[in-house]
Design a protein around this motif. Structure first.
Motif, PDB file in Angstrom:
ATOM      1  N   LEU A  92       0.797  -1.346  -0.016  1.00  0.00           N
ATOM      2  CA  LEU A  92      -0.019  -0.061  -0.161  1.00  0.00           C
ATOM      3  C   LEU A  92       1.041   1.273   0.009  1.00  0.00           C
ATOM      4  CD1 LEU A  92      -2.975   1.304   0.202  1.00  0.00           C
ATOM      5  CD2 LEU A  92      -2.641   1.139   2.757  1.00  0.00           C
ATOM      6  N   LEU A  93       0.656   2.170  -0.824  1.00  0.00           N
ATOM      7  CA  LEU A  93       1.368   3.489  -0.954  1.00  0.00           C
ATOM      8  C   LEU A  93       0.732   4.666  -0.558  1.00  0.00           C
ATOM      9  CD1 LEU A  93       2.970   3.022  -4.412  1.00  0.00           C
ATOM     10  CD2 LEU A  93       3.994   2.412  -2.279  1.00  0.00           C
ATOM     11  N   SER A  94      -1.110   4.620  -0.665  1.00  0.00           N
ATOM     12  CA  SER A  94      -1.498   6.024  -0.713  1.00  0.00           C
ATOM     13  C   SER A  94      -3.025   5.507  -0.351  1.00  0.00           C
ATOM     14  CB  SER A  94      -1.260   6.926  -1.498  1.00  0.00           C
ATOM     15  OG  SER A  94      -2.037   7.963  -1.023  1.00  0.00           O
ATOM     16  N   THR A  95      -3.554   6.090   0.487  1.00  0.00           N
ATOM     17  CA  THR A  95      -5.000   6.356   0.686  1.00  0.00           C
ATOM     18  C   THR A  95      -5.821   7.569   0.657  1.00  0.00           C
ATOM     19  OG1 THR A  95      -4.860   6.124   3.263  1.00  0.00           O
ATOM     20  CG2 THR A  95      -5.154   4.115   2.023  1.00  0.00           C
ATOM     21  N   ARG A  96      -4.956   8.496   0.199  1.00  0.00           N
ATOM     22  CA  ARG A  96      -5.195  10.004   0.661  1.00  0.00           C
ATOM     23  C   ARG A  96      -6.266  10.503  -0.381  1.00  0.00           C
ATOM     24  NH1 ARG A  96       0.762  12.483  -0.096  1.00  0.00           N
ATOM     25  NH2 ARG A  96       0.861  10.618  -1.298  1.00  0.00           N
ATOM     26  N   GLU A  97      -6.537   9.822  -1.343  1.00  0.00           N
ATOM     27  CA  GLU A  97      -7.732  10.252  -2.444  1.00  0.00           C
ATOM     28  C   GLU A  97      -8.690   9.523  -2.232  1.00  0.00           C
ATOM     29  OE1 GLU A  97      -7.126  13.052  -4.290  1.00  0.00           O
ATOM     30  OE2 GLU A  97      -5.172  13.421  -3.709  1.00  0.00           O
ATOM     31  N   SER A  98      -9.968  10.009  -2.322  1.00  0.00           N
ATOM     32  CA  SER A  98     -11.212   9.375  -2.247  1.00  0.00           C
ATOM     33  C   SER A  98     -11.459   8.666  -3.690  1.00  0.00           C
ATOM     34  CB  SER A  98     -12.439  10.414  -2.000  1.00  0.00           C
ATOM     35  OG  SER A  98     -13.552   9.954  -2.172  1.00  0.00           O
ATOM     36  N   GLY A  99     -11.774   7.435  -3.508  1.00  0.00           N
ATOM     37  CA  GLY A  99     -12.262   6.686  -4.735  1.00  0.00           C
ATOM     38  C   GLY A  99     -11.037   5.633  -5.426  1.00  0.00           C
ATOM     39  N   PHE A 100     -10.061   5.706  -4.922  1.00  0.00           N
ATOM     40  CA  PHE A 100      -8.956   4.830  -5.176  1.00  0.00           C
ATOM     41  C   PHE A 100      -7.867   4.967  -4.119  1.00  0.00           C
ATOM     42  CE2 PHE A 100      -7.505   8.831  -7.051  1.00  0.00           C
ATOM     43  CZ  PHE A 100      -6.104   9.099  -6.723  1.00  0.00           C
ATOM     44  N   ARG A 101      -6.979   3.808  -4.086  1.00  0.00           N
ATOM     45  CA  ARG A 101      -5.949   3.462  -3.131  1.00  0.00           C
ATOM     46  C   ARG A 101      -4.922   3.029  -4.136  1.00  0.00           C
ATOM     47  NH1 ARG A 101      -8.658  -0.006   1.605  1.00  0.00           N
ATOM     48  NH2 ARG A 101     -10.350   1.601   2.095  1.00  0.00           N
ATOM     49  N   VAL A 102      -3.497   3.639  -3.769  1.00  0.00           N
ATOM     50  CA  VAL A 102      -2.591   3.483  -4.723  1.00  0.00           C
ATOM     51  C   VAL A 102      -1.587   2.325  -4.030  1.00  0.00           C
ATOM     52  CG1 VAL A 102      -0.276   4.412  -5.720  1.00  0.00           C
ATOM     53  CG2 VAL A 102      -2.479   5.838  -5.478  1.00  0.00           C
ATOM     54  N   TYR A 103      -1.281   1.557  -4.827  1.00  0.00           N
ATOM     55  CA  TYR A 103      -0.233   0.167  -4.504  1.00  0.00           C
ATOM     56  C   TYR A 103       0.928   0.031  -5.301  1.00  0.00           C
ATOM     57  CZ  TYR A 103      -4.777  -0.904  -2.372  1.00  0.00           C
ATOM     58  OH  TYR A 103      -5.751  -0.935  -1.547  1.00  0.00           O
ATOM     59  N   SER A 104       2.082  -0.614  -4.968  1.00  0.00           N
ATOM     60  CA  SER A 104       2.903  -1.129  -5.945  1.00  0.00           C
ATOM     61  C   SER A 104       2.915  -2.644  -5.925  1.00  0.00           C
ATOM     62  CB  SER A 104       4.338  -0.669  -5.265  1.00  0.00           C
ATOM     63  OG  SER A 104       4.582  -1.289  -4.217  1.00  0.00           O
ATOM     64  N   ASP A 105       3.155  -2.858  -7.284  1.00  0.00           N
ATOM     65  CA  ASP A 105       3.138  -4.595  -7.460  1.00  0.00           C
ATOM     66  C   ASP A 105       4.336  -4.924  -6.960  1.00  0.00           C
ATOM     67  OD1 ASP A 105       5.097  -4.390  -9.300  1.00  0.00           O
ATOM     68  OD2 ASP A 105       3.567  -4.184 -10.937  1.00  0.00           O
ATOM     69  N   PRO A 106       4.638  -6.451  -7.007  1.00  0.00           N
ATOM     70  CA  PRO A 106       5.972  -7.103  -6.668  1.00  0.00           C
ATOM     71  C   PRO A 106       7.130  -6.282  -7.134  1.00  0.00           C
ATOM     72  CG  PRO A 106       4.296  -8.557  -6.449  1.00  0.00           C
ATOM     73  CD  PRO A 106       3.830  -7.699  -7.466  1.00  0.00           C
ATOM     74  N   SER A 107       7.021  -5.880  -8.121  1.00  0.00           N
ATOM     75  CA  SER A 107       8.173  -5.480  -9.101  1.00  0.00           C
ATOM     76  C   SER A 107       8.493  -3.790  -8.812  1.00  0.00           C
ATOM     77  CB  SER A 107       8.264  -5.656 -10.553  1.00  0.00           C
ATOM     78  OG  SER A 107       8.422  -6.776 -10.726  1.00  0.00           O
ATOM     79  N   GLY A 108       7.432  -3.257  -8.029  1.00  0.00           N
ATOM     80  CA  GLY A 108       7.625  -2.014  -8.014  1.00  0.00           C
ATOM     81  C   GLY A 108       6.712  -0.925  -8.651  1.00  0.00           C
ATOM     82  N   HIS A 109       6.067  -1.492  -9.585  1.00  0.00           N
ATOM     83  CA  HIS A 109       5.155  -0.382 -10.587  1.00  0.00           C
ATOM     84  C   HIS A 109       3.721   0.005  -9.684  1.00  0.00           C
ATOM     85  CE1 HIS A 109       6.990  -3.449 -13.480  1.00  0.00           C
ATOM     86  NE2 HIS A 109       7.487  -2.275 -13.905  1.00  0.00           N
TER      87      HIS A 109
END
Length: 116
Positions: A92-109
């Motif tokens: 998990l990278l970010s939950t700051r925005e409403s409507g989506f959460r940002v993650y990185s995959d196992p290679s960092g994308h």
């Protein structure tokens, strides 16, 4: 129409692991393994994974390590989807925005899980 999209290709140090991650996440079967190149898809859409031994993962949102691209993936239940992708190796990278959460995959994308 000038052209149509054939595939989206992600560079990675480990194409097999990344293909398995997105295959499970998107419920798309692995359709082709050709040395250091792997495809997943359903006939209508395809994502490919290419071995890049010197791959430097993005470090979102650090502009010194740009993301290059990211995938937006719609989910019906964000909490259930988050639990699954974290078990699969996402971070998990970010939950700051409403409507989506940002993650990185196992290679960092970076990728986003979108929800209402």
């Amino acid at each position: 129409m000038i052209a149509r999209l054939s595939t989206v290709v992600l560079d990675t140090a480990d194409p097999a692991a990344l293909a398995r991650f997105y295959s499970e996440l998107l419920d798309l079967p692995i359709t082709r393994v050709d040395g250091d190149w792997i495809d997943i898809g359903d006939g209508a859409s395809r994502i490919s994974f290419q071995h890049a031994p010197n791959h430097i993962p993005p470090q979102w949102p650090d502009p010194n390590y740009p993301q290059q691209l990211h995938l937006d993936i719609w989910v019906d239940d964000i909490d259930a989807a988050e639990a699954k992708v974290l078990r699969m190796g996402a971070q998990l990278l970010s939950t700051r925005e409403s409507g989506f959460r940002v993650y990185s995959d196992p290679s960092g994308h970076p990728f986003c899980l979108e929800y209402e």
